[in-house]
Design a protein around this motif. Structure first.
Motif, PDB file in Angstrom:
ATOM      1  N   LEU A 497       2.408  -3.463   3.906  1.00  0.00           N
ATOM      2  CA  LEU A 497       3.761  -3.194   4.390  1.00  0.00           C
ATOM      3  C   LEU A 497       4.296  -1.891   3.810  1.00  0.00           C
ATOM      4  CD1 LEU A 497       6.370  -4.125   5.877  1.00  0.00           C
ATOM      5  CD2 LEU A 497       7.015  -5.306   3.751  1.00  0.00           C
ATOM      6  N   GLY A 498       4.104  -1.686   2.508  1.00  0.00           N
ATOM      7  CA  GLY A 498       4.595  -0.474   1.861  1.00  0.00           C
ATOM      8  C   GLY A 498       3.920   0.778   2.392  1.00  0.00           C
ATOM      9  N   TYR A 499       2.620   0.672   2.613  1.00  0.00           N
ATOM     10  CA  TYR A 499       1.867   1.845   3.065  1.00  0.00           C
ATOM     11  C   TYR A 499       2.266   2.249   4.478  1.00  0.00           C
ATOM     12  CZ  TYR A 499      -2.025   4.979   4.066  1.00  0.00           C
ATOM     13  OH  TYR A 499      -2.763   6.082   4.401  1.00  0.00           O
ATOM     14  N   TRP A 500       2.187   1.300   5.400  1.00  0.00           N
ATOM     15  CA  TRP A 500       2.380   1.669   6.809  1.00  0.00           C
ATOM     16  C   TRP A 500       3.836   1.876   7.177  1.00  0.00           C
ATOM     17  CZ3 TRP A 500      -1.210   3.957   9.175  1.00  0.00           C
ATOM     18  CH2 TRP A 500      -2.555   3.681   8.865  1.00  0.00           C
ATOM     19  N   GLU A 515       9.105  -6.872  12.977  1.00  0.00           N
ATOM     20  CA  GLU A 515       8.317  -5.718  12.558  1.00  0.00           C
ATOM     21  C   GLU A 515       7.640  -5.980  11.214  1.00  0.00           C
ATOM     22  OE1 GLU A 515       8.826  -0.925  11.592  1.00  0.00           O
ATOM     23  OE2 GLU A 515      10.469  -2.022  12.538  1.00  0.00           O
ATOM     24  N   VAL A 516       8.386  -6.572  10.277  1.00  0.00           N
ATOM     25  CA  VAL A 516       7.800  -6.904   8.971  1.00  0.00           C
ATOM     26  C   VAL A 516       6.661  -7.900   9.155  1.00  0.00           C
ATOM     27  CG1 VAL A 516       8.240  -7.860   6.679  1.00  0.00           C
ATOM     28  CG2 VAL A 516      10.013  -6.507   7.815  1.00  0.00           C
ATOM     29  N   LEU A 517       6.893  -8.922   9.970  1.00  0.00           N
ATOM     30  CA  LEU A 517       5.858  -9.943  10.197  1.00  0.00           C
ATOM     31  C   LEU A 517       4.625  -9.347  10.873  1.00  0.00           C
ATOM     32  CD1 LEU A 517       8.085 -12.972  11.305  1.00  0.00           C
ATOM     33  CD2 LEU A 517       6.980 -12.610   9.089  1.00  0.00           C
ATOM     34  N   ASN A 518       4.839  -8.367  11.742  1.00  0.00           N
ATOM     35  CA  ASN A 518       3.683  -7.711  12.382  1.00  0.00           C
ATOM     36  C   ASN A 518       2.831  -6.961  11.364  1.00  0.00           C
ATOM     37  OD1 ASN A 518       4.133  -8.592  14.993  1.00  0.00           O
ATOM     38  ND2 ASN A 518       5.390  -6.829  15.561  1.00  0.00           N
ATOM     39  N   TYR A 519       3.482  -6.287  10.407  1.00  0.00           N
ATOM     40  CA  TYR A 519       2.737  -5.612   9.339  1.00  0.00           C
ATOM     41  C   TYR A 519       1.949  -6.637   8.522  1.00  0.00           C
ATOM     42  CZ  TYR A 519       5.029  -1.030   9.899  1.00  0.00           C
ATOM     43  OH  TYR A 519       5.457   0.189  10.367  1.00  0.00           O
ATOM     44  N   PHE A 520       2.612  -7.762   8.184  1.00  0.00           N
ATOM     45  CA  PHE A 520       1.933  -8.812   7.428  1.00  0.00           C
ATOM     46  C   PHE A 520       0.737  -9.353   8.218  1.00  0.00           C
ATOM     47  CE2 PHE A 520       5.857 -10.225   4.741  1.00  0.00           C
ATOM     48  CZ  PHE A 520       5.638  -9.167   3.891  1.00  0.00           C
ATOM     49  N   TYR A 560       9.872   0.808  -4.972  1.00  0.00           N
ATOM     50  CA  TYR A 560       8.958  -0.303  -4.676  1.00  0.00           C
ATOM     51  C   TYR A 560       8.057   0.065  -3.504  1.00  0.00           C
ATOM     52  CZ  TYR A 560      12.344  -3.105  -7.365  1.00  0.00           C
ATOM     53  OH  TYR A 560      13.186  -3.594  -8.325  1.00  0.00           O
ATOM     54  N   GLN A 561       8.648   0.658  -2.475  1.00  0.00           N
ATOM     55  CA  GLN A 561       7.845   1.078  -1.328  1.00  0.00           C
ATOM     56  C   GLN A 561       6.794   2.107  -1.768  1.00  0.00           C
ATOM     57  OE1 GLN A 561       9.745   3.492   1.692  1.00  0.00           O
ATOM     58  NE2 GLN A 561       8.726   2.372   3.348  1.00  0.00           N
ATOM     59  N   ASP A 562       7.220   3.054  -2.598  1.00  0.00           N
ATOM     60  CA  ASP A 562       6.286   4.073  -3.097  1.00  0.00           C
ATOM     61  C   ASP A 562       5.140   3.418  -3.885  1.00  0.00           C
ATOM     62  OD1 ASP A 562       7.880   6.030  -1.986  1.00  0.00           O
ATOM     63  OD2 ASP A 562       8.923   6.483  -3.861  1.00  0.00           O
ATOM     64  N   TYR A 563       5.501   2.416  -4.695  1.00  0.00           N
ATOM     65  CA  TYR A 563       4.485   1.736  -5.517  1.00  0.00           C
ATOM     66  C   TYR A 563       3.453   1.022  -4.641  1.00  0.00           C
ATOM     67  CZ  TYR A 563       2.435  -2.058  -8.247  1.00  0.00           C
ATOM     68  OH  TYR A 563       1.551  -2.941  -8.814  1.00  0.00           O
ATOM     69  N   PHE A 564       3.914   0.234  -3.673  1.00  0.00           N
ATOM     70  CA  PHE A 564       2.981  -0.495  -2.813  1.00  0.00           C
ATOM     71  C   PHE A 564       2.188   0.456  -1.927  1.00  0.00           C
ATOM     72  CE2 PHE A 564       5.907  -4.086  -3.733  1.00  0.00           C
ATOM     73  CZ  PHE A 564       4.968  -4.962  -4.257  1.00  0.00           C
ATOM     74  N   HIS A 565       2.797   1.564  -1.532  1.00  0.00           N
ATOM     75  CA  HIS A 565       2.085   2.576  -0.761  1.00  0.00           C
ATOM     76  C   HIS A 565       0.904   3.114  -1.570  1.00  0.00           C
ATOM     77  CE1 HIS A 565       1.243   6.666   0.744  1.00  0.00           C
ATOM     78  NE2 HIS A 565       1.652   6.227   1.937  1.00  0.00           N
ATOM     79  N   GLN A 567      -0.597   1.646  -4.057  1.00  0.00           N
ATOM     80  CA  GLN A 567      -1.573   0.580  -4.268  1.00  0.00           C
ATOM     81  C   GLN A 567      -2.510   0.423  -3.072  1.00  0.00           C
ATOM     82  OE1 GLN A 567      -1.637  -2.156  -7.074  1.00  0.00           O
ATOM     83  NE2 GLN A 567      -1.177  -0.127  -7.879  1.00  0.00           N
ATOM     84  N   GLU A 568      -1.945   0.497  -1.862  1.00  0.00           N
ATOM     85  CA  GLU A 568      -2.778   0.389  -0.664  1.00  0.00           C
ATOM     86  C   GLU A 568      -3.664   1.628  -0.505  1.00  0.00           C
ATOM     87  OE1 GLU A 568      -4.044  -1.481   3.048  1.00  0.00           O
ATOM     88  OE2 GLU A 568      -3.258  -2.146   1.111  1.00  0.00           O
ATOM     89  N   GLU A 569      -3.129   2.782  -0.880  1.00  0.00           N
ATOM     90  CA  GLU A 569      -3.885   4.022  -0.799  1.00  0.00           C
ATOM     91  C   GLU A 569      -5.129   3.937  -1.685  1.00  0.00           C
ATOM     92  OE1 GLU A 569      -2.260   8.434  -0.014  1.00  0.00           O
ATOM     93  OE2 GLU A 569      -1.687   7.576  -1.958  1.00  0.00           O
ATOM     94  N   ILE A 570      -4.941   3.390  -2.873  1.00  0.00           N
ATOM     95  CA  ILE A 570      -6.065   3.209  -3.798  1.00  0.00           C
ATOM     96  C   ILE A 570      -7.102   2.272  -3.190  1.00  0.00           C
ATOM     97  CG2 ILE A 570      -6.735   2.175  -6.008  1.00  0.00           C
ATOM     98  CD1 ILE A 570      -4.001   3.208  -7.093  1.00  0.00           C
ATOM     99  N   ALA A 571      -6.616   1.185  -2.536  1.00  0.00           N
ATOM    100  CA  ALA A 571      -7.530   0.223  -1.909  1.00  0.00           C
ATOM    101  C   ALA A 571      -8.300   0.857  -0.756  1.00  0.00           C
ATOM    102  CB  ALA A 571      -6.737  -0.986  -1.422  1.00  0.00           C
ATOM    103  N   ILE A 572      -7.604   1.675   0.043  1.00  0.00           N
ATOM    104  CA  ILE A 572      -8.256   2.347   1.181  1.00  0.00           C
ATOM    105  C   ILE A 572      -9.345   3.288   0.700  1.00  0.00           C
ATOM    106  CG2 ILE A 572      -7.866   4.030   3.027  1.00  0.00           C
ATOM    107  CD1 ILE A 572      -5.063   2.778   3.390  1.00  0.00           C
TER     108      ILE A 572
END
Length: 575
Positions: A497-500, A515-520, A560-565, A567-572
């Protein structure tokens, strides 16, 4: 549907060349006052003036705004050109005794013009030649032309050329503005007094504003700011001149103190990095103003708007203001004109991104218009300093990071005990790098929460936000023993959610639930997860990671959005 915003803009465009001696602001104020006078209810059927507001407004809409041909415009012209009912209404508003005398004597439009002090030269409207007045008496010329049109039958308009039609439209608009201009002070006061009768309707709204900030008022710490003259260099304030150096003196202090006496412009742009307390400061000001308004109806009403939540381009900022305080467009417009609203527009940087940046363009133009037109309203904006300042007429105040005294106050107000506050303060004083980080209110508040849960003192910004999020997870597990709360799964959904949301919107703007549920759901399918995404949305909102306002969700803070973004970037990247 009557669109008064479009009507007023059209009147302005049609008349600005004629009223060239007036500033744009002065002319717009007169046009707005015309609308207010036309719309105000008299509640007296004996006057036989009921209905003119809808009749004239409808004619204005069709003639000036709607995309219709000449036949439709000429058909409505006579409704628009019958100026006598409006003139009678103005006379009744400004002098009821004079109106009653005039009405009793059954005199016509010529006498009405005289009663309104619009004919100081006592021109005989029956025999005077308008062309002779064209270059010698501007007001009399237009009044005489309008007088000649008073009994016009609609079928006579059909033979006009387009040029003649628009010349006559312009003439009637000028006459409406002239009568309002002559009595502007009296009309503004009368309409203002009439509005005071409706003040009690604001109590539920004001109580809700107070309730929203009630739990945080005891923990609030004022952040100091100083004016950055380089960013608002074209401002000139008489009492801010240093006579010896012939330079502006920067204004300093908390936002609340500054606005009380040091900002006669009634405009402020609050600049501060993420986490510096811009939103909290504006919400605090709204709380303070709501409390004052409840105690004294003569105080202004506060309106706080998070710009990131205004995702529908068909709903203007003004529509949002009126909806929040529960007034119609007419009353809301009066309140803005009279300066009875204190407006707090938060996070220009969070205005959502859409195709071609249309929404941001619309919002910036709306804000510029509010700042330019409603001079009596106190308007405070907030933004991040990496954006260019396009509001050159608004003084810019940079929020300053907390000093050690403010840090100590913050700790005492946000910890559970003096011992806890002192323990954290000791660690801060022993680490210069940590002290620099926690001079930002968000970082210090999150550090406090981490310490409460685990006793840890993280040493970097990323570590503070990360461990804070983890502390929320840990608290949920320990307090609720919720078997459905799977940390890794929920963290994965929030990463996505944070990344996209940041990639697609470029900011922490509002998202509807679907929209949030679609990201999830995308993340759930991508990683093969098994969890109820509606449950996840509810739980992360309860934890304060997401925030729900006006039926839209955002991350509770951009950090928080920056943090989760990240985290997902690292995973990608597979790191």
């Amino acid at each position: 549907m009557i669109n008064w915003e479009a009507i007023k803009k059209a009147i302005f465009e049609e008349t600005k060349k004629i009223f060239k001696d007036y500033t744009e602001e002065q002319l717009m104020e007169l046009i707005q006052l015309f609308e207010l006078c036309l719309s105000v209810k008299l509640n007296n059927s004996d006057l036989k003036l009921d209905g003119i507001e809808s009749r004239i407004s409808n004619a204005l809409q069709i003639i000036l705004v709607d995309d219709v041909g000449k036949p439709k415009k000429t058909a409505l012209f006579t409704d628009f050109a019958k100026i006598e009912p409006f003139f009678r209404k103005v006379l009744y508003l400004v002098n009821q005794g004079k109106y009653e005398k005039f009405d009793k004597e059954k005199k016509g439009l010529s006498a009405l013009i005289g009663a309104l002090s619009l004919n100081p030269g006592n021109i005989d409207f029956e025999i005077e030649d308008a062309e002779k007045l064209k270059t010698t008496n501007f007001k009399a010329y237009h009044l005489l032309k309008a007088y000649k049109l008073r009994n016009l039958e609609s079928h006579l308009c059909e033979n006009w050329s387009l040029k003649e039609l628009y010349e006559n439209i312009e003439n009637i608009l000028i006459v409406y503005i002239l009568v309002v201009d002559r009595w502007k002070n009296e009309l503004a006061e009368i309409i203002s007094n009439e509005n005071l009768q409706k003040e009690q309707d604001f109590k539920p709204y004001l109580n809700s504003v107070k309730e929203d900030f009630k739990s945080r008022i005891g923990r609030f710490v004022h952040i100091k700011g100083h004016e950055d003259i380089r960013l608002s260099h074209n401002l000139v304030i008489e009492n801010g001149i240093n006579d010896q150096e012939n330079e502006r003196i920067e204004r300093r202090g908390s936002v609340n103190d500054l606005r009380k006496s040091s900002v006669p412009e009634k405009r402020m742009l609050i600049w501060g990095d993420a986490g510096m307390g811009k939103s909290t400061t504006l919400e605090y000001l709204a709380y303070v103003d709501a409390d004052k308004k409840l105690k004294d109806p003569l105080n202004n009403i506060p309106v706080y708007i998070s710009l990131g939540l205004l995702t529908d381009k068909s709903v203007s900022i003004k529509n949002t203001i009126f909806s929040k305080i529960g007034v119609d467009e007419v009353l809301g417009e009066r309140m803005l004109v009279e300066g009875r609203i204190n407006l707090f527009l938060d996070a220009i940087n969070e205005i959502p991104r859409d195709d071609s940046n249309q929404l941001k363009t619309i919002r910036l133009r709306e804000i510029q218009s509010l700042v330019k037109i409603y001079k009596k309203c106190f308007i405070i904006l907030s933004n991040r300093p990496q954006d260019e300042n396009i509001f050159k007429e608004v003084p810019v105040f940079q929020l300053q990071k907390m000093d050690i005294e403010q840090i100590e106050i913050f700790l005492n107000r946000n910890t559970d005990s003096k011992a806890e506050a002192q323990a954290i303060l000791k660690n801060i004083k022993e680490d210069d790098r940590l002290e620099k980080i926690i001079r930002v209110p968000l970082m210090l508040s999150r550090l406090i929460e981490i310490y409460k849960v685990s006793g840890e003192i993280p040493k970097s910004e990323g570590e503070i936000i990360g461990k804070f999020i983890q502390s929320l997870y840990l608290r949920e597990i320990e307090e609720k023993k919720d078997g459905n709360f799977h940390v890794k799964t929920i963290h994965t959904l929030l990463r996505h959610l944070g990344y996209w949301s940041l990639e697609n919107k470029d900011t922490n703007s509002g998202m509807p639930e679907n929209e949030v549920l679609n990201y999830f759901l995308e993340s759930k399918q991508k990683y093969g997860l098994t969890i109820d995404i509606i449950y996840v949305l509810e739980i992360v909102t309860q934890l304060g990671i997401l925030e729900k306002r006006d039926n839209l969700y955002t991350f509770a803070h951009q950090a928080y959005q920056d943090y989760f973004h990240s985290q997902e970037e690292i995973a990608i990247l597979g790191l």
